[in-house]
Scaffold this active site. Structure first.
Site, PDB file in Angstrom:
ATOM      1  N   SER A 267       0.822  -1.210   0.000  1.00  0.00           N
ATOM      2  CA  SER A 267       0.000   0.000   0.000  1.00  0.00           C
ATOM      3  C   SER A 267       0.859   1.264   0.000  1.00  0.00           C
ATOM      4  O   SER A 267       1.694   1.452  -0.877  1.00  0.00           O
ATOM      5  CB  SER A 267      -0.956  -0.042   1.199  1.00  0.00           C
ATOM      6  OG  SER A 267      -1.905   0.989   1.138  1.00  0.00           O
ATOM      7  N   ASP A 589      -8.965  -3.366  -6.044  1.00  0.00           N
ATOM      8  CA  ASP A 589      -8.890  -4.258  -4.884  1.00  0.00           C
ATOM      9  C   ASP A 589      -9.715  -3.737  -3.715  1.00  0.00           C
ATOM     10  O   ASP A 589      -9.470  -4.088  -2.578  1.00  0.00           O
ATOM     11  CB  ASP A 589      -7.430  -4.470  -4.461  1.00  0.00           C
ATOM     12  CG  ASP A 589      -6.782  -3.196  -3.905  1.00  0.00           C
ATOM     13  OD1 ASP A 589      -7.461  -2.147  -3.825  1.00  0.00           O
ATOM     14  OD2 ASP A 589      -5.586  -3.244  -3.556  1.00  0.00           O
ATOM     15  N   HIS A 642      -7.601  -5.485  -0.549  1.00  0.00           N
ATOM     16  CA  HIS A 642      -6.384  -4.693  -0.370  1.00  0.00           C
ATOM     17  C   HIS A 642      -5.507  -5.215   0.770  1.00  0.00           C
ATOM     18  O   HIS A 642      -4.281  -5.255   0.643  1.00  0.00           O
ATOM     19  CB  HIS A 642      -6.765  -3.235  -0.108  1.00  0.00           C
ATOM     20  CG  HIS A 642      -5.601  -2.306  -0.062  1.00  0.00           C
ATOM     21  ND1 HIS A 642      -4.763  -2.094  -1.137  1.00  0.00           N
ATOM     22  CD2 HIS A 642      -5.106  -1.525   0.945  1.00  0.00           C
ATOM     23  CE1 HIS A 642      -3.823  -1.230  -0.812  1.00  0.00           C
ATOM     24  NE2 HIS A 642      -3.997  -0.883   0.450  1.00  0.00           N
TER      25      HIS A 642
END
Length: 687
Positions: A267, A589, A642
């Protein structure tokens, strides 16, 4: 009991004669003596019947059901679900593991260890925003007893015990972006920093466990924890996080037989490590002084998971109204829950007050302007059709389906914020524009309502009349949105834009790009000179992901008007089925759209170009989302979510194989399910 005793007295006891009687008693006796005689047995039976009827009536009144309410149904439903879950969990733990159907799938680490996989390259894990734990080292008197206890991550019990104290200690100084006076909150060190976000909710734990199954341990695996609230350069200024990461990589390189490291960022950690690579090779005092060959010498591969290279549209909702699709849904279903004027909660105002002190939020704003994200009439994802509509139109033959898709109007995803559904659909010539030179600090009518309590947000300095002018018939692209945020949050943007940039470089050799504010933007910096290094983009696809928003003015005269803008959850019904609850969705996602996660590996860095002068090999590895088949799979063995993707078996296997020495070609090269290549071709950018 009293009724029974009176009955027994009536049937079986004879009246006792009294020597003295008043006149009333004499008159009653006279009436009785004159009345006809009644059979004593019948009298007792009648009295018995009356008493039994009276008793039954009282029981019925006591047991009469009370009025059934909706909250009772909810509570019972939750109770049944929890009881069922705990019963199934209890049975699963008690029954033999070798029973058919109860055997959990073999972990990929155990299977690969049987195949002969062993540790080769040291592994560095880099967590993203929010998932890393934070602990208290110094605080105000209200934090007594919390020394070195987690304020973020873990059980979160302090939210309920002392919420205002908790919020105060998680905030940063609004002027410097560093610690407020008298407060020191630091990142939790070690693998425990981000193995679990909360009890039972894994982040890195499954990947760590599988790495351990093939032989990894503390000497060749390291979690590069950092304070994710700070700007990337400030993690070095305050905590020397970048220097410690450099030293750790050098140590692991030497102590593991001069084997290069495999870096696995997630991320926001992806752009944090991108910043690090530029920092480590830059000369001091701004950089780490490692020299131009440091990355080539020490790094074998960078396996980016859920990369937010070009930003996250979700950040826009956080900055404008402290919302996402889930929060907007809650506000629509229970308007007083988050911003009750009776209870005085003002939850969203408190969230905005704290999050606007976190400079890292600005690093996630979309990068690349209209060239990447589209303008008022165009976007790379304009032809995207959501699954529900696709299924609906595919019932006919193929020819009819193609004709229907051609007739569907393109969605204006380039309008990342539209005020009203109409503004999201009008032609650009019918929309008015924002004059970025207008100051919104003028006017006497301020946004907040004085009766609602004082929760500081920068909206306090904006007049309601000016907000109305911003909203009226407007739509904003990524570029004009930055102008809007500079006007409604000038302090935050002034502080944060000293550390981050969101454009595209015309000339990467310009000396201005040697400044650290450009290092986390892949469109304004070069990759290091490391031709043998590999870069992977691993991310999930097949989940609706927030891309753009329909906003409206908050109702005036209420507490929530302290935040004058909110997502219009009533907006829906677009032709392609992608507008729901005021949010336009694309493929991704659930957090990062495909465009942001995959573009740099698909085109921006593909081959030798101005962003990748040494021709580092890049690979796109997509994981098609599949929901868990049963309770034993937890959050899913094939999830593309995610965070949940960190438990994806295929992803874990890819990471383990590369860590054990495999190359991108050996694990299969590109694996693409989405339209990322098609979208990349539409983006007219000089590479």
């Amino acid at each position: 009991m009293g009724s029974i005793l009176r009955f027994r007295k009536l049937c079986f006891l004879e009246p006792v004669k009294s020597s003295s009687r008043d006149e009333k008693t004499n008159s009653e006796e006279k009436k009785i003596s004159e009345s006809p005689k009644i059979d004593d047995q019948k009298t007792c039976q009648s009295a018995t019947t009356l008493l039994l009827e009276e008793k039954a009536k009282q029981k019925k009144q006591k047991k009469s059901p009370r009025e059934w309410r909706c909250i009772d149904s909810c509570c019972w439903t939750i109770g049944y679900l929890c009881t069922t879950w705990w019963l199934l969990l209890f049975l699963y733990q008690c029954l033999p593991a070798n029973l058919p159907g109860l055997r959990a799938p073999e972990p990929p680490g155990a299977r690969l260890r049987r195949e002969g996989l062993t540790p080769l390259h040291p592994v560095i894990l880099v967590p993203g925003i929010v998932t890393g734990g934070l602990e208290l080292w110094e605080g105000r008197p209200c934090s007594d007893g919390l020394f070195r206890r987690r304020l973020w991550g873990g059980s979160f019990t302090e939210i309920f015990k002392r919420p205002m104290c908790w919020l105060e200690h998680l905030s940063l100084d609004n002027e410097t972006g560093l610690d407020p006076p008298g407060i020191r909150v630091r990142a939790v060190p070690g693998l425990v920093a981000a193995d679990y976000f909360a009890p039972g909710y894994f982040v890195w734990a499954i990947l760590i466990e599988n790495l351990a199954r093939i032989g990894y341990e503390g000497k060749n695996m390291y979690m590069a924890a950092y304070d994710w609230r700070l700007s990337f350069q400030n993690t070095e200024t305050r905590d020397q996080s970048l220097s410690r990461l450099k030293s750790k990589i050098e140590l692991m390189y030497v102590t593991n037989g001069y084997k290069k490291v495999v870096v696995v960022p997630h991320s926001m950690g992806v752009i944090y490590f991108l910043h690090f690579m530029k920092w480590v090779e830059s000369p001091p005092p701004m950089g780490g002084g490692g020299g131009p060959d440091w990355c080539s010498k020490h790094i074998k591969a960078i396996m980016n998971i859920g990369p937010a290279f070009l930003g996250v549209p979700k950040t826009v909702g956080n900055i404008l109204s402290a919302e996402s699709k889930d929060v907007a849904f809650i506000r629509a279903m229970a308007p007083g829950l988050l911003d009750s004027e009776i209870l005085g909660l003002q939850t969203l105002e408190h969230v905005m007050r704290v999050s606007r002190t976190w400079d890292s939020i600005i690093s996630l704003l979309p990068k690349g302007g209209e060239t990447i994200w589209g303008n008022l009439d165009w976007s790379p994802e304009e032809d995207h059709v959501c699954a529900s509509t696709k299924k609906k139109h595919l019932k006919g033959n193929n020819t009819d389906s193609r004709r229907v898709f051609q007739e569907l109007e393109s969605t204006n995803y380039g309008r990342i914020v539209s005020f009203g559904k109409k503004a999201s659909e009008l032609h650009s010539s019918e929309l008015s524009t924002l004059n970025s030179q207008v100051s919104l600090s003028n006017g006497n009518s301020r946004v907040p309502n004085a009766s609602c309590g004082k929760v500081w947000t920068e909206y306090d300095e904006v007049s309601w009349e000016r907000i109305s002018k911003i909203v009226e018939n407007k739509a904003y692209t990524v570029e004009t949105l930055l102008d809007l945020i500079r006007l409604i949050a000038p302090k935050m943007m002034k502080r944060a834009e000293a550390h981050f940039s969101h454009g595209i470089a015309d000339n990467l050799d310009d000396p201005k790009y040697d400044h650290y504010k450009y290092w986390s933007n892949p469109l304004e910096t070069k990759l290091p000179n490391a031709p043998d290094m590999e870069i992977y983009c691993h991310y999930g696809v097949g989940i609706p992901t927030e891309r753009s928003y329909v906003y409206k003015l908050s109702p005036s005269g209420r507490c929530r008007s302290n935040i004058p803008l909110q997502i219009d959850s009533s907006a829906g019904g677009s032709q392609n089925g992608c507008l729901k609850g005021g949010v336009y969705f694309v493929d991704g996602d659930e957090t990062v759209p495909v465009l942001s996660a995959g573009f740099m590996c698909a085109k921006g860095w593909r081959g030798k170009n101005r962003f990748n002068p040494s021709g580092i090999h890049t690979y796109v590895r997509e994981y098609k989302h599949k929901a868990p088949a049963n309770l034993l799979e937890g959050r899913g063995l094939e999830s593309g979510g995610h965070v949940d993707i960190l438990g994806n078996v295929a992803l874990i296997e890819d990471v383990l194989r590369v860590a054990a020495g495999a190359s991108g070609v050996e694990i299969g090269g590109d694996r693409i399910y989405s339209d990322i290549m098609k979208m990349s071709e539409k983006i007219n950018i000089r590479v």
